[in-house]
Design a protein around this motif. Structure first.
Motif, PDB file in Angstrom:
ATOM      1  N   GLN A   8       7.936  -0.861  -8.699  1.00 48.85           N
ATOM      2  CA  GLN A   8       8.844   0.243  -8.377  1.00 48.85           C
ATOM      3  C   GLN A   8       8.769   1.347  -9.423  1.00 48.85           C
ATOM      4  O   GLN A   8       8.730   2.535  -9.102  1.00 48.85           O
ATOM      5  CB  GLN A   8      10.273  -0.276  -8.265  1.00 48.85           C
ATOM      6  CG  GLN A   8      10.558  -1.061  -7.000  1.00 48.85           C
ATOM      7  CD  GLN A   8      11.971  -1.588  -6.949  1.00 48.85           C
ATOM      8  OE1 GLN A   8      12.471  -2.167  -7.927  1.00 48.85           O
ATOM      9  NE2 GLN A   8      12.636  -1.416  -5.812  1.00 48.85           N
ATOM     10  N   CYS A  21      -2.116  -5.086  -2.900  1.00 50.17           N
ATOM     11  CA  CYS A  21      -0.796  -4.887  -2.291  1.00 50.17           C
ATOM     12  C   CYS A  21      -0.512  -3.397  -2.099  1.00 50.17           C
ATOM     13  O   CYS A  21      -0.782  -2.591  -2.985  1.00 50.17           O
ATOM     14  CB  CYS A  21       0.291  -5.481  -3.184  1.00 50.17           C
ATOM     15  SG  CYS A  21       0.070  -7.236  -3.538  1.00 50.17           S
ATOM     16  N   ARG A  22       0.083  -3.085  -0.947  1.00 48.80           N
ATOM     17  CA  ARG A  22       0.404  -1.693  -0.629  1.00 48.80           C
ATOM     18  C   ARG A  22       1.907  -1.461  -0.439  1.00 48.80           C
ATOM     19  O   ARG A  22       2.323  -0.386  -0.032  1.00 48.80           O
ATOM     20  CB  ARG A  22      -0.349  -1.258   0.625  1.00 48.80           C
ATOM     21  CG  ARG A  22      -1.855  -1.178   0.411  1.00 48.80           C
ATOM     22  CD  ARG A  22      -2.604  -0.859   1.696  1.00 48.80           C
ATOM     23  NE  ARG A  22      -4.005  -0.621   1.437  1.00 48.80           N
ATOM     24  CZ  ARG A  22      -4.909  -1.572   1.245  1.00 48.80           C
ATOM     25  NH1 ARG A  22      -4.539  -2.838   1.292  1.00 48.80           N
ATOM     26  NH2 ARG A  22      -6.169  -1.270   1.010  1.00 48.80           N
ATOM     27  N   SER A  23       2.705  -2.474  -0.726  1.00 45.35           N
ATOM     28  CA  SER A  23       4.156  -2.340  -0.591  1.00 45.35           C
ATOM     29  C   SER A  23       4.828  -3.388  -1.459  1.00 45.35           C
ATOM     30  O   SER A  23       4.195  -4.352  -1.915  1.00 45.35           O
ATOM     31  CB  SER A  23       4.578  -2.535   0.875  1.00 45.35           C
ATOM     32  OG  SER A  23       4.382  -3.897   1.260  1.00 45.35           O
ATOM     33  N   LEU A  24       6.125  -3.217  -1.664  1.00 45.48           N
ATOM     34  CA  LEU A  24       6.878  -4.194  -2.444  1.00 45.48           C
ATOM     35  C   LEU A  24       6.914  -5.548  -1.752  1.00 45.48           C
ATOM     36  O   LEU A  24       6.863  -6.595  -2.419  1.00 45.48           O
ATOM     37  CB  LEU A  24       8.302  -3.681  -2.677  1.00 45.48           C
ATOM     38  CG  LEU A  24       8.425  -2.400  -3.522  1.00 45.48           C
ATOM     39  CD1 LEU A  24       9.888  -1.995  -3.647  1.00 45.48           C
ATOM     40  CD2 LEU A  24       7.815  -2.601  -4.907  1.00 45.48           C
ATOM     41  N   ASP A  25       6.977  -5.535  -0.423  1.00 44.22           N
ATOM     42  CA  ASP A  25       6.967  -6.803   0.308  1.00 44.22           C
ATOM     43  C   ASP A  25       5.648  -7.542   0.082  1.00 44.22           C
ATOM     44  O   ASP A  25       5.631  -8.780  -0.048  1.00 44.22           O
ATOM     45  CB  ASP A  25       7.175  -6.565   1.803  1.00 44.22           C
ATOM     46  CG  ASP A  25       8.626  -6.221   2.151  1.00 44.22           C
ATOM     47  OD1 ASP A  25       9.495  -6.484   1.306  1.00 44.22           O
ATOM     48  OD2 ASP A  25       8.858  -5.697   3.250  1.00 44.22           O
ATOM     49  N   GLU A  26       4.550  -6.799   0.031  1.00 45.03           N
ATOM     50  CA  GLU A  26       3.255  -7.449  -0.205  1.00 45.03           C
ATOM     51  C   GLU A  26       3.148  -7.957  -1.636  1.00 45.03           C
ATOM     52  O   GLU A  26       2.511  -8.988  -1.884  1.00 45.03           O
ATOM     53  CB  GLU A  26       2.122  -6.481   0.125  1.00 45.03           C
ATOM     54  CG  GLU A  26       1.990  -6.210   1.609  1.00 45.03           C
ATOM     55  CD  GLU A  26       0.785  -5.360   1.960  1.00 45.03           C
ATOM     56  OE1 GLU A  26       0.017  -4.983   1.045  1.00 45.03           O
ATOM     57  OE2 GLU A  26       0.598  -5.061   3.154  1.00 45.03           O
ATOM     58  N   TRP A  65       0.296   3.312  -5.397  1.00 44.95           N
ATOM     59  CA  TRP A  65      -0.258   2.226  -4.591  1.00 44.95           C
ATOM     60  C   TRP A  65      -1.706   2.525  -4.244  1.00 44.95           C
ATOM     61  O   TRP A  65      -2.100   3.692  -4.209  1.00 44.95           O
ATOM     62  CB  TRP A  65       0.570   2.050  -3.305  1.00 44.95           C
ATOM     63  CG  TRP A  65       1.998   1.739  -3.587  1.00 44.95           C
ATOM     64  CD1 TRP A  65       3.030   2.626  -3.698  1.00 44.95           C
ATOM     65  CD2 TRP A  65       2.571   0.435  -3.809  1.00 44.95           C
ATOM     66  NE1 TRP A  65       4.211   1.972  -3.968  1.00 44.95           N
ATOM     67  CE2 TRP A  65       3.957   0.624  -4.044  1.00 44.95           C
ATOM     68  CE3 TRP A  65       2.056  -0.857  -3.829  1.00 44.95           C
ATOM     69  CZ2 TRP A  65       4.816  -0.437  -4.289  1.00 44.95           C
ATOM     70  CZ3 TRP A  65       2.905  -1.907  -4.064  1.00 44.95           C
ATOM     71  CH2 TRP A  65       4.272  -1.697  -4.297  1.00 44.95           C
ATOM     72  N   PRO A  66      -2.502   1.474  -3.978  1.00 45.79           N
ATOM     73  CA  PRO A  66      -2.144   0.055  -4.012  1.00 45.79           C
ATOM     74  C   PRO A  66      -2.094  -0.501  -5.430  1.00 45.79           C
ATOM     75  O   PRO A  66      -2.497   0.168  -6.388  1.00 45.79           O
ATOM     76  CB  PRO A  66      -3.261  -0.605  -3.211  1.00 45.79           C
ATOM     77  CG  PRO A  66      -4.437   0.287  -3.405  1.00 45.79           C
ATOM     78  CD  PRO A  66      -3.890   1.680  -3.508  1.00 45.79           C
TER      79      PRO A  66
END
Length: 435
Positions: free
Chosen positions: A144, A167-172, A149-150
């Motif tokens: 954050q 990873c391309r998101s916080l969920d990933e 990204w990534p």
């Protein structure tokens, strides 16, 4: 060149590509002894090794200090690591035994990938931004704050692209951390810490080297074409040998030699993976050991090349030969063009037929295929760079013809026309990239 006296050499954890080194050293007259750094081999290596080149099997003696007490009475000339898991042990043992090795004070920088990149930053060399995390919340918090990204999540000290995830998101990021923290490394060690790094955009390269007393020699260098599996990691597609006289090879060589100096690699082999970014070359990581994946001497010879293993064996057994080579050049000479092509399995299943591999014989640049799998072998979705399934070598004077045959192999592989696999699960989408 004159023959040197017979030398006694210990190979620590002689798994994987160490089979090539054992063969080459034995062929040059070495007395070889095998030593394990662990009481039992990790599962990935439990198939064992070919002991025929070895004069003796020392088994597992204990710590490096305990092993030193044994080999000091054996007139050992060299102690070398056979694969990644033996690097630190072999270097500590060599230090205690008084045989040539890398700088003792920087042993952690050569296995701990976080400390490795930090060492490059201290030297002013381009490398990824990074953080070390002990849980997924720390990883998410850093991602954050970083905001670009990534990102890459990877184990601290594994190998073969094991649990390396883009990873391309916080969920990933969360999913990658959960998967890695819930797994062991390929060396059967738990992942207690992970690294989160910035993504290095650009084409990926490999530079292999052999060093003696701080003088480095580039044995071979390759462009790596990879596949990106969504939700997983990078998978090897193929390697293309670089023209050693090119400006690109010279830039990669210069950066890699600086990186080896920063990591205290002064004796022995190194396998370095780099990206060519918009700001120039940047190290992904270096292993103070032989290249993995594929290093098959007959196909190298067909292209007018020596393997990194042969160069290493020469450096250990016939140093005058390597000294003469280094006096003439700091890199290999290329004869013909060569590429290595690897398989990518689309899911979990069982090989039902290998008859399709005969198609390879129709390609004008095909030279050989090594380590194929028999019918009945259970396979899994390819998510790493272990080269499971074998290595195909293409050798020719015409690089465009090699390129055409590479593309044909990839089409056959994706269509299931080489290995016939009865898949139980399959990935719906695979993206080819050069990165």
């Amino acid at each position: 060149m004159g023959e040197s006296r017979t030398k006694n050499i210990v190979i620590v954890d002689g798994y994987s590509m160490a089979r090539e080194l054992a063969h080459d050293l034995h062929a040059m007259g070495a007395n070889l002894f095998h030593l394990r750094s662990t009481a039992e081999p990790p599962p990935v290596f439990r198939a064992g090794i070919n002991m025929s080149p070895y004069r003796g099997d020392l088994g597992y003696i204990g710590s490096a200090e305990q092993a030193a007490g044994v080999i000091l009475d054996m007139d050992i000339d060299h102690v070398v690591a056979g694969c990644e898991m033996g690097v630190s042990y072999a270097e500590r043992l060599a230090h205690l035994a008084g045989t040539p090795t890398n700088l003792y004070r920087t042993i952690p920088e050569r296995r701990n990938k976080f400390r490795m990149i930090a060492a490059l930053h201290r030297r002013g060399l381009l490398a990824a931004d990074q953080t070390l995390v002990r849980d997924e919340e720390q990883a998410v918090a850093w991602a954050q704050r970083y905001g670009n990204w990534p990102l890459v999540v990877k184990p601290l000290d594994s190998a073969g692209s094991d649990n390396v995830t883009i990873c391309r998101s916080l969920d990933e990021v969360r999913a990658a951390c959960r998967r890695a923290f819930g797994a062991h490394t390929v060396f059967a060690q738990p992942n207690r810490e992970l690294i989160v790094q910035s993504w290095l955009d650009g084409v990926q390269y490999i530079v292999n080297t052999v060093s003696r007393d701080g003088r480095h020699f580039m044995t071979d260098a390759w462009r790596t074409n990879i596949r990106l599996l969504p939700g997983y990691a990078m998978v090897m597609e193929d390697f293309e040998l670089l023209d050693p006289a090119s400006e690109l090879a010279s830039h990669l060589l210069s950066y890699t030699f600086d990186a080896l100096d920063a990591l205290g690699i002064v004796n022995g082999t190194a396998h370095s993976e780099l990206k060519w970014t918009t700001r120039g070359p940047a190290l992904i990581e270096t292993g103070a050991r032989l290249m993995g994946a594929a290093m098959d001497r007959d196909s190298y010879a067909a292209a007018g090349l020596k393997t990194q293993s042969i160069y290493h064996a020469l450096d250990l057994m016939r140093p005058e030969t390597m000294n003469e080579l280094r006096s003439r050049s700091d890199r290999y000479a290329r004869g013909r063009h060569v590429a290595k092509v690897f398989f990518a399995f689309a899911g979990d299943g069982v090989i039902t037929s290998v008859d399709g591999l005969k198609r390879l014989n129709t390609l004008p640049t095909f030279h050989a295929i090594y380590r194929t799998l028999p019918a009945g072998t259970r396979v899994h979705l390819t998510t790493d760079s272990t080269g499971w399934g074998g290595a195909i070598y293409l050798v020719h004077d015409d690089p465009e013809l090699i390129k055409r045959d590479r593309e044909q192999i990839r089409e056959w592989d994706e269509a299931g026309l080489l290995y016939d696999v009865a898949y139980e699960t399959a990935e719906a989408h695979v993206t080819s990239i050069a990165a």
